[in-house]
Design a protein around this motif. Sequence first.
Motif, PDB file in Angstrom:
ATOM      1  N   PHE A 122       0.850  -1.168   0.000  1.00 38.81           N
ATOM      2  CA  PHE A 122       0.000   0.000   0.000  1.00 38.81           C
ATOM      3  C   PHE A 122       0.898   1.236   0.000  1.00 38.81           C
ATOM      4  O   PHE A 122       1.827   1.351   0.776  1.00 38.81           O
ATOM      5  CB  PHE A 122      -0.875   0.047   1.251  1.00 38.81           C
ATOM      6  CG  PHE A 122      -1.960  -0.964   1.250  1.00 38.81           C
ATOM      7  CD1 PHE A 122      -2.767  -1.111   2.350  1.00 38.81           C
ATOM      8  CD2 PHE A 122      -2.192  -1.783   0.155  1.00 38.81           C
ATOM      9  CE1 PHE A 122      -3.793  -2.044   2.360  1.00 38.81           C
ATOM     10  CE2 PHE A 122      -3.202  -2.709   0.154  1.00 38.81           C
ATOM     11  CZ  PHE A 122      -4.002  -2.854   1.263  1.00 38.81           C
ATOM     12  N   GLY A 123       0.568   2.191  -0.829  1.00 40.78           N
ATOM     13  CA  GLY A 123       1.358   3.407  -0.894  1.00 40.78           C
ATOM     14  C   GLY A 123       1.925   3.557  -2.287  1.00 40.78           C
ATOM     15  O   GLY A 123       1.924   2.647  -3.089  1.00 40.78           O
ATOM     16  N   ASN A 167      -6.007   2.583  -0.239  1.00 45.56           N
ATOM     17  CA  ASN A 167      -5.880   3.465   0.931  1.00 45.56           C
ATOM     18  C   ASN A 167      -5.313   4.835   0.581  1.00 45.56           C
ATOM     19  O   ASN A 167      -4.947   5.596   1.467  1.00 45.56           O
ATOM     20  CB  ASN A 167      -4.994   2.819   1.998  1.00 45.56           C
ATOM     21  CG  ASN A 167      -3.563   2.643   1.529  1.00 45.56           C
ATOM     22  OD1 ASN A 167      -3.304   2.499   0.337  1.00 45.56           O
ATOM     23  ND2 ASN A 167      -2.622   2.645   2.462  1.00 45.56           N
ATOM     24  N   LYS A 168      -5.210   5.138  -0.721  1.00 53.01           N
ATOM     25  CA  LYS A 168      -4.576   6.381  -1.137  1.00 53.01           C
ATOM     26  C   LYS A 168      -5.432   7.161  -2.125  1.00 53.01           C
ATOM     27  O   LYS A 168      -6.142   6.596  -2.949  1.00 53.01           O
ATOM     28  CB  LYS A 168      -3.214   6.093  -1.792  1.00 53.01           C
ATOM     29  CG  LYS A 168      -2.172   5.473  -0.865  1.00 53.01           C
ATOM     30  CD  LYS A 168      -1.709   6.452   0.196  1.00 53.01           C
ATOM     31  CE  LYS A 168      -0.667   5.833   1.104  1.00 53.01           C
ATOM     32  NZ  LYS A 168      -0.193   6.774   2.132  1.00 53.01           N
ATOM     33  N   GLN A 226      -1.747  10.741  -0.978  1.00 52.44           N
ATOM     34  CA  GLN A 226      -2.443  11.254   0.198  1.00 52.44           C
ATOM     35  C   GLN A 226      -3.371  10.187   0.777  1.00 52.44           C
ATOM     36  O   GLN A 226      -4.124   9.541   0.055  1.00 52.44           O
ATOM     37  CB  GLN A 226      -3.220  12.516  -0.171  1.00 52.44           C
ATOM     38  CG  GLN A 226      -2.281  13.635  -0.660  1.00 52.44           C
ATOM     39  CD  GLN A 226      -3.028  14.813  -1.238  1.00 52.44           C
ATOM     40  OE1 GLN A 226      -3.453  15.707  -0.522  1.00 52.44           O
ATOM     41  NE2 GLN A 226      -3.179  14.820  -2.553  1.00 52.44           N
ATOM     42  N   ASP A 227      -3.310  10.024   2.075  1.00 52.99           N
ATOM     43  CA  ASP A 227      -4.035   8.946   2.740  1.00 52.99           C
ATOM     44  C   ASP A 227      -5.524   9.278   2.824  1.00 52.99           C
ATOM     45  O   ASP A 227      -5.901  10.411   3.170  1.00 52.99           O
ATOM     46  CB  ASP A 227      -3.476   8.731   4.147  1.00 52.99           C
ATOM     47  CG  ASP A 227      -3.811   7.351   4.687  1.00 52.99           C
ATOM     48  OD1 ASP A 227      -5.010   7.061   4.852  1.00 52.99           O
ATOM     49  OD2 ASP A 227      -2.885   6.579   4.934  1.00 52.99           O
ATOM     50  N   ASP A 237      -6.801  10.873   6.062  1.00 47.29           N
ATOM     51  CA  ASP A 237      -6.408  12.244   6.415  1.00 47.29           C
ATOM     52  C   ASP A 237      -7.578  13.194   6.123  1.00 47.29           C
ATOM     53  O   ASP A 237      -7.901  13.457   4.962  1.00 47.29           O
ATOM     54  CB  ASP A 237      -5.175  12.651   5.621  1.00 47.29           C
ATOM     55  CG  ASP A 237      -4.752  14.089   5.883  1.00 47.29           C
ATOM     56  OD1 ASP A 237      -5.109  14.633   6.955  1.00 47.29           O
ATOM     57  OD2 ASP A 237      -4.072  14.673   5.019  1.00 47.29           O
ATOM     58  N   ARG A 269      -8.416  14.796   2.479  1.00 49.27           N
ATOM     59  CA  ARG A 269      -9.623  14.259   1.852  1.00 49.27           C
ATOM     60  C   ARG A 269     -10.628  15.376   1.559  1.00 49.27           C
ATOM     61  O   ARG A 269     -11.329  15.352   0.531  1.00 49.27           O
ATOM     62  CB  ARG A 269     -10.240  13.199   2.758  1.00 49.27           C
ATOM     63  CG  ARG A 269     -11.328  12.359   2.078  1.00 49.27           C
ATOM     64  CD  ARG A 269     -11.825  11.239   2.977  1.00 49.27           C
ATOM     65  NE  ARG A 269     -12.551  11.732   4.146  1.00 49.27           N
ATOM     66  CZ  ARG A 269     -12.061  11.782   5.374  1.00 49.27           C
ATOM     67  NH1 ARG A 269     -10.820  11.343   5.616  1.00 49.27           N
ATOM     68  NH2 ARG A 269     -12.779  12.246   6.372  1.00 49.27           N
ATOM     69  N   PRO A 271     -10.086   2.628   3.977  1.00 44.58           N
ATOM     70  CA  PRO A 271      -9.564   2.050   2.736  1.00 44.58           C
ATOM     71  C   PRO A 271     -10.558   1.095   2.093  1.00 44.58           C
ATOM     72  O   PRO A 271     -11.358   0.445   2.774  1.00 44.58           O
ATOM     73  CB  PRO A 271      -8.310   1.290   3.200  1.00 44.58           C
ATOM     74  CG  PRO A 271      -7.932   1.913   4.500  1.00 44.58           C
ATOM     75  CD  PRO A 271      -9.225   2.342   5.135  1.00 44.58           C
TER      76      PRO A 271
END
Length: 537
Positions: free
Chosen positions: A2-3, A199-200, A205-206, A209, A213, A228
């Motif tokens: 993830f990421g 999850n992004k 950007q998460d 957040d 968001r 997520p």
Amino acid sequence: MFGAGGGTSSYEEIETTDLIVLWGSNAREAHPIFFHHLLKGIDNGATMYAIDPRRTSSTAWADHWLGIDVGSDIALANTIAREIIAQGLHNEAFIAHATTGFDEYRASVEPWTLQEGERVTGVPASAIQDLAHAYAKAETAQLLWTLGITEHYTAADNVFALINLALLTGHVGRYGSGLVPLRGQNNVQGGGDMGALPNKLPGGQDVADDVGRARFEATWGVELRAEPGWHLAQMFDAIEGGDLRTLYIIGENPAQSEADGAKARHALESLDCLVVQDIVMTATTELADVVFPAAVGWAESEGTVTSSERRVQRVRMAVAPPGEARDDIDILVAMANRLGHDWPATTAEEVWDELRSLSSWHAGMSYERLEALGGLQWPCPDESHPGSKFLHARLWEEPSGGPAAPFTVVEWRPPIDELTDEYPIRLTTGRHLDSFNTGVQSGRSRAPRRKGATIDISPEDAEHLDLSDGDLARVTSRRGSVVAPVAVETGLRDGLAFMTLHYPDEVDVNVLTLDKWDPKSGTAEFKATAVRIELEG
């Protein structure tokens, strides 16, 4: 994982570094363009260590080959770390300044003596020691990996184990020293950067957040979930459990690319509605209720592509899409309007400019600058910024320009698919130079180097099993069996076999592979299947 991390270094750095560690990557065949950059580094004096269960074509250029047992990467990394620490070769100043968790990490690797590392990995203790000292003492060093590290049920921990080595020695955040995850497919980095991760949001950007968001919600005019979504493996679990009944697939062939292929196809067949958007007909489109013919991204569309080194480049339309094929953006806009939304027709540049307004990574990358400069590497926060050749330079700043980098304690676990008397051979999978993935594109043309589907075995196993080149053999795992011609390969060791996924219409390798997946990344255990091999007929 993830990421949307991206490589910490640029390709040009591999040409000037002192030491190259190629770990779980047959880059000569899987990443041939990048491999030319690597060869320039060797020509310029770099020493290369190749860590791979097979003596691949890439290892021919290595000064040292460490023939690791499949699935023991964490054990090897922890042994290297223990030797570096025991000999006082770790970068104490960098560790104190820029990292956290070192004491716990040091305690966790203490049991991994050179002798224990040799016992678990099959790599001689002297070779492990040599690599540990060379990596720690090198002025600059590049640590590279790809699917040989990530296609395991311990995928994320494998990567953390390698990151630990870079933190231990300070081989990160400096020109010529870095971590380089070679992406498994073209524009995988770009897909992640654009938010194609559960999850992004775009720009890494998460979704959790609230502030970040809210910016997307204001621009898009919708409320976004803070939790997520499902990754691919979870989607298939949800199909089996009855919680996912409709699937929209764009440019993917999971009917042949997913582990435990028979199970994956059964799941796709059970859906209430399957929509597939692709440039060619595939085994997955054959199962679909609706197929949208799409334009070819590299020749029939406008847009951008992002390489493993985070370099964003322009893609330009060379020819118009044939027949009823349409650009992906046009298809998605038309779908949105059919679903009751009011989306205006839009261009690729307009979509890109919206992305730039929301992602600080890409804010300075106008089409004009991308054209003029031949591409830029993110982060590029404004139009005066030259782009970033490498990441994490802040770790060397005084004071450190952000949060410290954490060491991660990771414990070695053996492959799930256990070797037994019934299934005594370890099968691993990979790629050939002349082909790509499930072959839906590369398989439509002839190539003089293409050898087709085979079960590759060592000379020792060939003798033991009374098999010869060209014999038909049945390969059986705990999930299914296939029949393939035998190829005796000197680059394989006793007990290790190899197959490629490029020819599923001839030999569907993923009938054999295990779909147990890494809980942190969702990646299945493609690289470590237990099989038996017998003469067919």
